[in-house]
Design an enzyme around this catalytic site. Structure first.
Site, PDB file in Angstrom:
ATOM      1  N   ARG A 111      13.662   6.069   4.339  1.00 55.79           N
ATOM      2  CA  ARG A 111      12.415   5.690   3.652  1.00 55.79           C
ATOM      3  C   ARG A 111      12.511   5.894   2.148  1.00 55.79           C
ATOM      4  NH1 ARG A 111       7.788   6.112   7.255  1.00 55.79           N
ATOM      5  NH2 ARG A 111       8.572   6.437   9.352  1.00 55.79           N
ATOM      6  N   GLY A 120       4.260   0.181  -0.353  1.00 57.50           N
ATOM      7  CA  GLY A 120       4.822  -1.088   0.096  1.00 57.50           C
ATOM      8  C   GLY A 120       5.712  -1.778  -0.922  1.00 57.50           C
ATOM      9  N   MET A 122       8.569  -0.665  -2.233  1.00 58.58           N
ATOM     10  CA  MET A 122      10.019  -0.477  -2.034  1.00 58.58           C
ATOM     11  C   MET A 122      10.294  -0.497  -0.534  1.00 58.58           C
ATOM     12  SD  MET A 122      10.867   2.263  -4.944  1.00 58.58           S
ATOM     13  CE  MET A 122       9.535   3.293  -4.462  1.00 58.58           C
ATOM     14  N   ARG A 357       0.051  11.869   1.442  1.00 54.31           N
ATOM     15  CA  ARG A 357      -0.016  11.667  -0.007  1.00 54.31           C
ATOM     16  C   ARG A 357      -1.495  11.701  -0.392  1.00 54.31           C
ATOM     17  NH1 ARG A 357       1.925   5.498   0.695  1.00 54.31           N
ATOM     18  NH2 ARG A 357       0.028   4.722   1.632  1.00 54.31           N
ATOM     19  N   ARG A 579     -25.663  -3.176 -35.271  1.00 54.60           N
ATOM     20  CA  ARG A 579     -25.196  -4.197 -36.236  1.00 54.60           C
ATOM     21  C   ARG A 579     -26.392  -5.099 -36.536  1.00 54.60           C
ATOM     22  NH1 ARG A 579     -20.337  -3.807 -32.658  1.00 54.60           N
ATOM     23  NH2 ARG A 579     -18.467  -3.652 -33.963  1.00 54.60           N
ATOM     24  N   ARG A 635     -26.859  -0.010 -39.369  1.00 56.97           N
ATOM     25  CA  ARG A 635     -25.934  -0.422 -40.424  1.00 56.97           C
ATOM     26  C   ARG A 635     -26.515  -1.600 -41.200  1.00 56.97           C
ATOM     27  NH1 ARG A 635     -20.134  -2.605 -38.794  1.00 56.97           N
ATOM     28  NH2 ARG A 635     -21.303  -4.506 -38.406  1.00 56.97           N
ATOM     29  N   GLU A 806     -14.046   2.424 -43.131  1.00 55.75           N
ATOM     30  CA  GLU A 806     -13.292   1.355 -42.474  1.00 55.75           C
ATOM     31  C   GLU A 806     -12.356   0.650 -43.452  1.00 55.75           C
ATOM     32  OE1 GLU A 806     -16.044  -1.613 -40.971  1.00 55.75           O
ATOM     33  OE2 GLU A 806     -17.397  -1.339 -42.664  1.00 55.75           O
ATOM     34  N   SER A 825     -18.815   7.311 -40.387  1.00 54.71           N
ATOM     35  CA  SER A 825     -18.514   6.708 -39.088  1.00 54.71           C
ATOM     36  C   SER A 825     -17.279   5.825 -39.257  1.00 54.71           C
ATOM     37  CB  SER A 825     -19.701   5.873 -38.602  1.00 54.71           C
ATOM     38  OG  SER A 825     -19.364   5.263 -37.379  1.00 54.71           O
ATOM     39  N   ASP A 830     -11.920  -2.521 -38.386  1.00 54.40           N
ATOM     40  CA  ASP A 830     -11.480  -2.948 -39.717  1.00 54.40           C
ATOM     41  C   ASP A 830     -10.378  -2.045 -40.262  1.00 54.40           C
ATOM     42  OD1 ASP A 830     -12.817  -5.317 -40.389  1.00 54.40           O
ATOM     43  OD2 ASP A 830     -14.691  -4.215 -40.596  1.00 54.40           O
ATOM     44  N   CYS A 893     -17.136   4.282 -34.496  1.00 53.29           N
ATOM     45  CA  CYS A 893     -17.913   3.237 -33.822  1.00 53.29           C
ATOM     46  C   CYS A 893     -17.096   1.960 -33.612  1.00 53.29           C
ATOM     47  CB  CYS A 893     -19.205   2.937 -34.578  1.00 53.29           C
ATOM     48  SG  CYS A 893     -18.925   2.348 -36.252  1.00 53.29           S
ATOM     49  N   TYR A 913     -18.891  12.704 -32.647  1.00 53.36           N
ATOM     50  CA  TYR A 913     -19.295  11.762 -31.604  1.00 53.36           C
ATOM     51  C   TYR A 913     -18.385  10.540 -31.586  1.00 53.36           C
ATOM     52  CZ  TYR A 913     -21.388   8.805 -35.244  1.00 53.36           C
ATOM     53  OH  TYR A 913     -21.568   8.004 -36.328  1.00 53.36           O
TER      54      TYR A 913
END
Ligand code: PEP
Ligand code: MG
Length: 941
Positions: A111, A120, A122, A357, A579, A635, A806, A825, A830, A893, A913
């Site tokens: 085996r 399955g 091998m 297993r 946004r 933003r 950014e 943030s 970007d 973000c 965060y």
């Protein structure tokens, strides 16, 4: 193809003289060393050593495999055969049988098994050691001719296919013909004579295809089999599987070979074989879940050739063995502290465990078992959290069928892997791959699936089989992939050649849409609407445990009040990015935005902005209220304003059309047929109607003037590199009234809420900042408007003012920026674009796939944060920012905020965060907990 990585240790072995240990008996192998012994081998050793009834055997190491695969002449490393012979002697003593003996022959299974389970993928060979002599010995010993020839024909087929490369179909043809001749439908109906004849014909098939007789020397058989199993590590199936699941050589390198004394579940009605899970792998419920077949060999259960019985039936069929099986279940789970997926065989009333297993389970089951095992003190809460890979939770966001649908099912099978999916039927894996690539959603419909169908699984939305149980190949693989599966829908007759399936009177052709529900087992014709899943109580609880240990908070990116409310249901602790430009795109708002853009004077622009102000104020108020008292990061406008205007080509076409309309209208206006209308669809998508009269001509003229103005503006605004152009804070400083309107909207919304004592927490964020002076200027607007709002509302709006990081220069100037900002943030979309100079719009469609394939870049940097480049810039920015302002709040973000590896990096950087799309929030919460727990673990090492 994945390259074979030879470890330095394996390379040394190639040069080594002294005998090296490649072979380990089950009594001596280290059950913890899966890299060396493979998962199956390590567990066989461990089970033997804790006293479970495992048939005697030994493991040939993955080192032997890698050394063999790297050898020029494909020979087994020196010493392997001697060690195998030595270990075979020990197995002979333990079983009282002899390998190749004509009296009481020992048969073995060979085996595969690598460090990571690849079910399955091998090869495995059973009943090895049969030849004309041993066949006779087995006959004398068992007095069971049917059993002996059944074992023989299975061996010839498996060995022929795996070790000698004889196509399976050649054997299947002979087998089916003989069944037909014997007039039986299932193989169990075949007599000893039929099986003897099949064995003879199979030997002939081997000779015809390979040009050589079937090998009869048992040690030759064993050596060929060992090499064949080693070779299966580099077979297509295994390589595809590793690529699909990103299994690197560090995770699993080479396969071990397990040589195990055969025990037989097909020795009569006091024998059986089965596969079981210690808990239900579909739901996670704490019930004994498994299937078995009396008088059968292991592969019959998983191959779906006969439909097996539920394990509970064994309680009545063989009560004392059922009791032993229950004990085995509980010992395995308490020992491994994990749900186990194990195989057992009962040979003449004796129970053996053939392998165990960790059970592969879908996310629902993982969450439930984690919570229940923690409640039962099998696991600690932290262990329960660490058991689940964060990305796995994404599966829980799979859709379910809308419970209001009225469709009648076409057929029903077993609910083998939950979730619902629709797609066109295809009846073989190659077609699934082909159609799947053509961007069709496909459902792979098969009688039963085999490991070689794996590419079809990858290409499909779901799997439907007409045979096999919940532990069939189809079910296990689909569950592992989190794809829906209905198995054993016996009413379906699949005809692969005609590319169709019959269900009673109905015929489904390739290309017909069906829907499967892996939660109920129902199959429907057509596409049925689906609904988003709801969170289970277990998941809610688990995520609260996650929040208790996580240091990072998890916010959501949400652009409107509905998205914010949705994000809350995912457990978002705030909005990390709103946004605001997305609020401008609604159909009733866009014309006002266009008016603002087309304005020629500040007054005209202000007039348009005055119309937008109440709309934005209301949006902000709704989001702030929905999230109160959580923070909402708003933003200011970011994209270049040309994005709100139609494209140049589009406008030119519209102008041509309008001029043509004008000619037509002028030509017929004398007819004063004012009832007839001329239509023109404008570039905002709205249909405008013009009457056929003088008025119509006048209106068309006005429209033409407007379009010409727009075209002129488009020319004026044109930039070669708009992403590096007039956008973000640059725009805010050239047209201050735009940012001022937005700031006013935020502060007025805040004041209105504060006036009625609602604790709202707006945070105004400036995009694309590269110098502190930009922030100083925008801050001045904020102060000016704050004073006005304060005077107007008689409350002081409470808010924070911060910046996106950014732009590369912003990282370098972090100390200066921190003087002006209460928070940073990271906009890693970007920032990644800027760091690599890869366009975020194009790179992923152009060269990044090739970079991934050729391993030039390990990951797509827009998906997984590039810690070496972008990450270093972030590190510098965090360090310098906090040096200036120790309590500086810092988050991320960009898209990376929802990606577990990137989240771990953010944790290490000490961010406060991460913010990601709503549905990724649960993933991020768990990933944040993992990051904390990983750190704690490292600290204690
Ligand atoms: C970023 O750049 O990472 C970001 C969040 O901003 P946007 O994707 O809107 O450019
Ligand atoms: Mg950005």
């Amino acid at each position: 193809m994945q390259t074979l990585e030879i470890t330095p240790a394996a390379e040394e072995l190639l040069l080594e003289d002294a005998p090296h240990q490649f072979v380990f008996s089950f009594h001596e192998g280290n059950g913890k060393n899966k890299q060396l012994l493979g998962g199956k081998g390590a567990n066989l050793c461990e089970m033997t050593q804790i006293g479970l009834n495992v048939p005697p055997g030994f493991v040939i190491s993955t080192e032997a495999c890698l050394t063999y695969l790297a050898s020029a002449d494909k020979s087994l490393p020196a010493g392997v055969i001697d060690q195998v012979v030595e270990n075979m002697k020990a197995v002979e003593i333990a079983t009282g049988k002899k390998f190749g003996d004509a009296e009481n022959p020992l048969l073995v299974s060979v085996r595969s098994g690598s460090a990571l389970s690849m079910p399955g993928m091998m090869d495995t060979i059973l009943n090895l050691g049969l030849n004309e002599d041993t066949l006779q010995g087995l006959l004398n010993h068992t007095k069971n001719e049917r059993f002996v020839f059944d074992a023989y024909r299975r061996f010839i087929q498996l060995f022929g296919k795996v070790a000698l490369g004889v196509p399976d179909a050649k054997f299947d043809e002979v087998f089916e013909a003989q069944k037909h001749k014997a007039g039986v439908k299932v193989d169990i109906g075949l007599s000893a004579a039929d099986l003897k004849e099949i064995s003879r014909l199979f030997l002939q098939v081997v000779k015809d295809v390979t040009g050589k007789p079937f090998p009869t020397d048992v040690y030759e058989q064993l050596e060929i089999a060992i090499k064949a199993v080693f070779n299966s590590w580099t077979g297509k199936r295994a390589v595809d599987y590793r690529r699909e699941f990103n299994i690197t050589p560090q995770m699993a390198n080479g396969t071990a070979v397990n040589v195990v004394a055969m025990v037989f579940g097909n020795m009569g009605n006091d024998s059986a074989t089965g596969v079981a899970f210690t808990r239900d792998p579909g739901t996670g419920e704490n019930i004994f879940f498994g299937e078995y077949l009396v008088n059968a060999q292991g592969e019959d259960v998983v191959a779906g050739i006969r439909t097996p019985k539920a394990v509970i039936e064994l309680k009545t069929e063989m009560p004392s063995l059922y009791q032993q099986l229950e004990e085995l279940r509980s010992k395995l789970e308490t020992h491994y502290k994990e749900v186990q997926d194990f195989e057992f065989t009962i040979e003449k009333g004796v129970l053996y465990c053939l392998q165990t297993r960790n059970g592969k389970m879908n996310a629902t089951a993982m969450v439930r078992t984690s919570v229940e095992m923690a409640k039962d003190n099998i696991l600690s809460k932290n262990e329960a959290l660490l058991r689940i890979k964060p990305d796995m939770l994404e599966q829980l966001l799979h859709p379910r069928l809308d419970s209001l649908h009225k469709s009648i099912p076409l057929a029903q099978g077993l609910p083998a892997s939950p979730g619902a999916a629709s797609g066109v039927c295809v009846f073989d894996a190659d077609r699934a791959e082909l159609l799947g690539r053509a961007v069709e959603k496909v459902i792979l419909v098969r009688e039963e699936t085999k490991p070689e169908d794996i590419h079809g699984f990858f290409a499909s939305q779901g799997i439907l089989t007409s045979r096999g149980g919940k532990t069939s190949h189809a079910a296990v693989v689909a569950r592992g992939m989190g794809k829906p599966c209905v198995a054993g829908a016996e009413g379906i007759e699949v005809d692969v050649k005609l590319r169709q399936a019959r269900i009673g009177e109905k015929t489904l052709h390739e290309g017909d849409y069906i829907t499967i529900d892996g939660g109920t087992g129902y199959v429907y014709q057509g596409v049925i609407p689906t609904v988003d899943p709801t969170f289970s109580d277990e998941l809610k609880l688990l995520l609260t445990w996650a929040d208790e240990v996580a240091k990072l908070k998890v916010f959501a990116n949400a652009d409107d009040p509905d998205a914010a409310k949705k994000a809350l249901t995912y457990g978002a602790m705030g909005i990390g990015l709103c946004r605001t430009e997305r609020m401008f795109n609604a159909s009733e708002r866009l014309p006002i935005v266009v008016e603002m853009i087309l304005a020629n004077t500040e007054e005209e622009r202000k007039a348009a902005l005055d119309k937008l102000l109440p709309i934005q104020r209301q949006d902000f108020k709704d989001i702030l209220l929905a999230m109160a008292p959580r923070p909402v990061t708003i933003r200011l406008l970011d994209p270049p304003i040309h994005e709100f205007l139609p494209g140049e080509d589009e406008l030119k076409e519209e102008l041509i059309h309008l001029r043509h309309l004008k000619d037509t209208a002028a030509g017929v206006s004398n007819l004063t047929n004012s009832l007839r209308l001329l239509h023109a669809e404008n570039s905002m998508g709205a249909l405008t109607a013009f009457p056929f009269n003088d008025k119509g001509v006048e209106l068309i003229d006005q429209a033409i003037v407007k379009k010409e103005q727009m075209l002129k503006k488009v020319h004026e605004l044109h930039e070669v590199n708009p992403m590096l152009g007039h956008r973000g804070v640059r725009l805010g400083l050239t047209f201050p009234e735009i940012y001022k309107m937005q700031i006013r909207a935020v502060l007025e919304a805040t004041a209105e809420c504060q006036k009625v004592h609602i604790d709202v927490r707006p945070e105004i964020m400036v995009p694309q900042v590269c110098t502190a002076e930009e922030l100083v200027r925008v801050k001045a607007y904020v102060e000016e408007i704050k004073a006005e709002v304060q005077a107007q509302h008689n409350v002081t709006p409470v808010f924070k003012f911060g910046t996106m990081i950014e732009v590369v220069r912003a990282c370098m100037e972090a100390g200066e920026l921190a003087k002006e900002a209460a928070f940073f943030s990271f906009g890693t979309n970007d920032l990644t674009q800027a760091t690599f100079s890869f366009s975020r719009e194009d790179a992923e469609n152009k060269f990044l796939p090739l970079y991934a394939e050729k391993n030039i870049l390990h990951d797509n940097p827009f998906e997984v944060l590039d810690t070496n480049g972008v990450g270093k810039l972030m590190k510098v920015a965090v360090e310098w920012g906090r040096k200036e302002k120790p309590d500086l709040k810092i988050g991320i973000c960009g898209e990376h905020g929802g990606q577990p590896d990137s989240i771990r990096f953010c944790h290490q950087l000490g961010l406060n965060y991460v913010s990601c799309s709503g549905p990724r929030v649960p993933v991020a919460r768990l990933a944040a907990a993992h990051a904390s727990l990983g750190e704690a673990k490292n600290a204690s090492l």
